[in-house]
Design an enzyme around this catalytic site. Structure first.
Site, short mmCIF file in Angstrom:
data_model
loop_
_atom_site.label_atom_id
_atom_site.label_comp_id
_atom_site.label_asym_id
_atom_site.label_seq_id
_atom_site.Cartn_x
_atom_site.Cartn_y
_atom_site.Cartn_z
N HIS A 65 -13.69 -29.87 16.30
CA HIS A 65 -14.15 -29.28 17.39
C HIS A 65 -14.93 -30.19 18.40
O HIS A 65 -15.19 -31.16 18.28
CB HIS A 65 -14.89 -27.96 17.02
CG HIS A 65 -16.48 -28.35 16.36
ND1 HIS A 65 -16.35 -28.47 14.95
CD2 HIS A 65 -17.69 -28.61 16.78
CE1 HIS A 65 -17.75 -28.72 14.60
NE2 HIS A 65 -18.39 -29.14 15.93
N CYS A 208 -28.34 -27.56 12.02
CA CYS A 208 -27.53 -28.69 11.79
C CYS A 208 -27.52 -29.39 12.76
O CYS A 208 -27.88 -29.05 13.92
CB CYS A 208 -26.20 -28.44 11.15
SG CYS A 208 -25.24 -27.60 12.33
#
Length: 699
Positions: A65, A208
């Protein structure tokens, strides 16, 4: 997600055998629908994101992505591979591949796509249905969260079940949070560890590096495991578009805390005084039940964190349980990253002082005693003395933030004290490194000592600073300070004695390091080594030669990429040619990161070529005897360089070498220009693509 994926964006027989080929195949579908305007530019952006962190997830899933200026609207494409494609997951290749494209700056849209998809991927029925469906329309409907159309003749029943299950789970998740908020009583401490009449309560934080896929998968995994265990779990997802803080009443009522993160938890102090499990984000995805059991065990034993938690996420920039060597590198880089701005500011101010007032300006009296507004020498002395003060912070800041990387804020006091002592005893940067590591270790050791509850409030403001500063001061003054100072003096004498072939070889080595990772850890080691030598009022000639060689080599990669896109533009796609224009300015300014887009798209050709050119420049700079007093500035500080013409010759030589190598290596690839490889739908026609063309987006 209704218009983000359609049947035309689904490939249930994806034949690609590499992640680059898989990404290209799915991206071509986006191009055909007009959702991506430049295939090669978009693939370069995807490759750059992939280079930051693998997008493979356990369970056979890959989620490449990116945000890109070549995307017209948020889009999701799905491919199913029989053989599997390696996206870097620990458990092997991915057979379910989701390519997510968001327009540049569309943070909310990007986050919505990823978070929604990531949560649903934690549903085993959802992924099982995707593996069994036989019609693209049915797969698109399932991913959108809709019931499939009657035309879907394969997997219809399981698809409906999955959609219903996912909807129910989403409702349950909201119910968990709502129930926790409603039942949390202000002032409740949660120390009854569940207590009679109510379930055990856990608050969690997930985050993250990119703040998208793993963040939300970990949240969903913890919430699902909590439901199975009869535990209330409320999760704060600290994503890339920001985060919504948990209600303080919910935190106060919690019986335990789970921090699943690979980056720093924001406002971590809110969770102090609770039984806490601190781990990496993938642990929450892969073994959430174990984490819940662990925090319950800690609560039963009465283990709680201090008012200022000891372990810092800086030491866990990646996987939970990573090696000590990796942690050490990240601790050191934490100190270097905070030190570099002081180097740049102080060094440039000192260099400007020399440029205006000459090299005797270091003997000028204090501007407190003598300053004439109309005299250039007074202004030169002012700049020089301000720069000197800024430079005086280098070693304390280095030590302080190494300790911060190890032990969070409690490490700052002993770190700064130890760094200042290193300056006092002439231990220099080696002393600063040692002081930072010792300070962090001492604070972590103190925080592991069981403390009575009545004393926890004074630990972070009195006990930890007092004890840690005293211990570090004793060690630096009495035990290790003198040996380190001797080592620092020996290294300085060695540098001062370098000449001839030894100096040239050192320049080549520093050039290789500067161009190896373009602003990464190896680059920073070389840069810090160079700045350490000039971080004094009167740097030696050898130290200034090293600084000149390092800056010259760091300018080579972006300038070479800019030149290559100018003289052989057909070897680069439109996005790279555009990046090449910016690389002229970045390279001239000594910003090595200007070459990163090229290295991310084609590392096997760009990085080795850059290293060779950097080594040539570093060696020539040392051979020519060029010197530099400023730690930054690129061509804009040429007037401050000794032997400036030969210095520019060294830079030009390295740029030409790198440019030639890149052109030759890319020419051997025999890539068909993008314009010639366009199919009828605007995407690349696979039949017309050269065999090695897919390597252009290798990450």
């Amino acid at each position: 997600m209704s218009d983000m994926i359609t049947a035309d964006l689904v490939d249930l027989d994806l034949s690609a055998d590499t992640k680059q080929a898989a990404t290209r195949a799915l991206a071509e579908r986006m191009v055909a629908l007009g959702r991506v305007t430049d295939l090669e530019g978009f693939l370069a952006d995807v490759a750059a994101r992939e280079a930051q962190m693998p997008t493979g997830l356990d369970g056979g899933i890959g989620i490449p992505h990116c945000r890109s200026g070549h995307v017209t609207e948020p889009t999701l494409a799905f491919g199913r591979s029989t053989a599997g494609v390696d996206f870097g997951a620990a458990d092997g290749p991915a057979d379910l591949i989701f390519l997510i494209a968001a327009p540049a700056g569309a943070d909310d849209a990007h986050l919505t796509i990823l978070s929604s998809l990531a949560r649903r991927l934690m549903n085993a029925g959802f992924t099982a249905a995707l593996r069994s469906l036989g019609e693209p329309a049915a797969a698109a409907a399932l991913i959108r969260g809709e019931e499939p159309t009657p035309a879907a003749d394969t997997g219809e029943d399981s698809t409906e079940d999955v959609v219903e299950d996912t909807t129910e789970e989403t409702a349950d998740t909201g119910a968990v949070s709502a129930a926790a908020s409603a039942e949390a009583a202000p002032g409740s401490t949660g120390e009854d560890s569940g207590g009679p009449g109510r379930p055990f309560r856990i608050v969690a934080v997930t985050s993250c590096p990119t703040g998208i896929a793993h963040t939300y998968m970990a949240a969903e995994s913890l919430e699902n495991a909590g439901r199975e265990a009869g535990v209330e779990v409320v999760v704060e997802t600290q994503g890339s578009a920001g985060f919504t803080r948990l209600d303080p009443a919910v935190i106060a009522a919690a019986d335990g805390v789970i921090l699943a993160h690979d980056v720093a938890v924001r406002e971590k102090g809110r969770f102090a005084g609770k039984p806490t499990v601190d781990t990496g984000v993938k642990a929450a995805i892969n073994r959430p039940g174990e984490l819940i059991g662990e925090v319950r065990d800690r609560a039963a034993r009465g283990e709680v964190t201090s008012a200022s938690p000891g372990a810092t996420p800086v030491e866990r920039g990646g996987e939970s349980g990573e090696g000590y060597g990796t942690k050490l590198r990240k601790w050191l880089m934490s100190g270097v990253s905070y030190m570099v701005p002081f180097v740049a500011a102080g060094g440039l101010l000192i260099a400007l002082g020399f440029a205006i007032g000459g090299y005797e300006i270091n003997k000028a009296p204090s501007v407190m005693d003598h300053f004439v507004w109309t005299q250039a020498d007074s202004w030169a002395a002012l700049l020089f003395q301000i720069g000197g003060v800024a430079f005086a912070f280098l070693v304390p800041v280095l030590a302080g933030y190494i300790a911060y990387g190890m032990a969070d804020r409690p490490g700052l006091v002993p770190g700064f004290v130890g760094g200042s002592i290193a300056l006092t005893i002439n231990a220099g940067f080696l002393g600063g490194l040692a002081a930072g590591l010792i300070s962090g270790a001492v604070v972590l050791a103190i925080q592991r000592v069981p403390i009575p509850k009545a004393l926890r409030g004074i630990m972070p403001v009195v006990v930890i600073p007092l004890v840690s500063a005293a211990v570090v001061g004793f060690l630096m003054f009495v035990v290790i300070g003198k040996p380190i100072a001797s080592a620092q003096s020996g290294m300085t004498d060695w540098l001062n004695g370098l000449s001839g072939a030894n100096a040239v070889l050192l320049g080549a080595l520093l050039g290789l390091m500067m161009c190896f990772d373009l602003g990464g850890p190896v680059n920073k080691v070389a840069y810090t080594f160079a700045t350490a030598g000039i971080a004094v009022a009167s740097p030696s000639d050898s130290a200034m030669k090293i600084m000149a060689a390092v800056m010259a080599a760091g300018m080579v990669p972006p300038l070479a990429m800019a030149l290559a896109t100018t003289v052989r533009g057909r070897l680069f796609n439109a996005a790279e040619r555009e990046n090449g224009k910016a690389a002229w300015v970045l390279g001239a300014s000594f910003i090595s990161e200007g070459a990163i887009p090229f290295a991310a798209a084609d590392p096997l050709r760009v990085i080795p070529s850059s290293m060779v050119g950097g080594a040539v420049t570093g060696a020539l700079s040392m051979a020519f005897g060029a010197t530099l007093r400023a730690p930054h500035g690129g061509i804009f500080v040429v007037p401050l360089i000794g032997n400036p013409l030969l210095y520019l010759v060294a830079v030009a030589a390295g740029v030409c070498v790198t440019t030639a190598l890149v052109i030759v290596l890319k020419g051997l690839r025999k890539t068909v220009p993008p314009a010639a490889a366009q199919g009828p739908g605007g995407g690349a026609d696979p039949s017309s693509r050269a065999p090695g063309a897919k390597q252009a987006v290798a990450a």
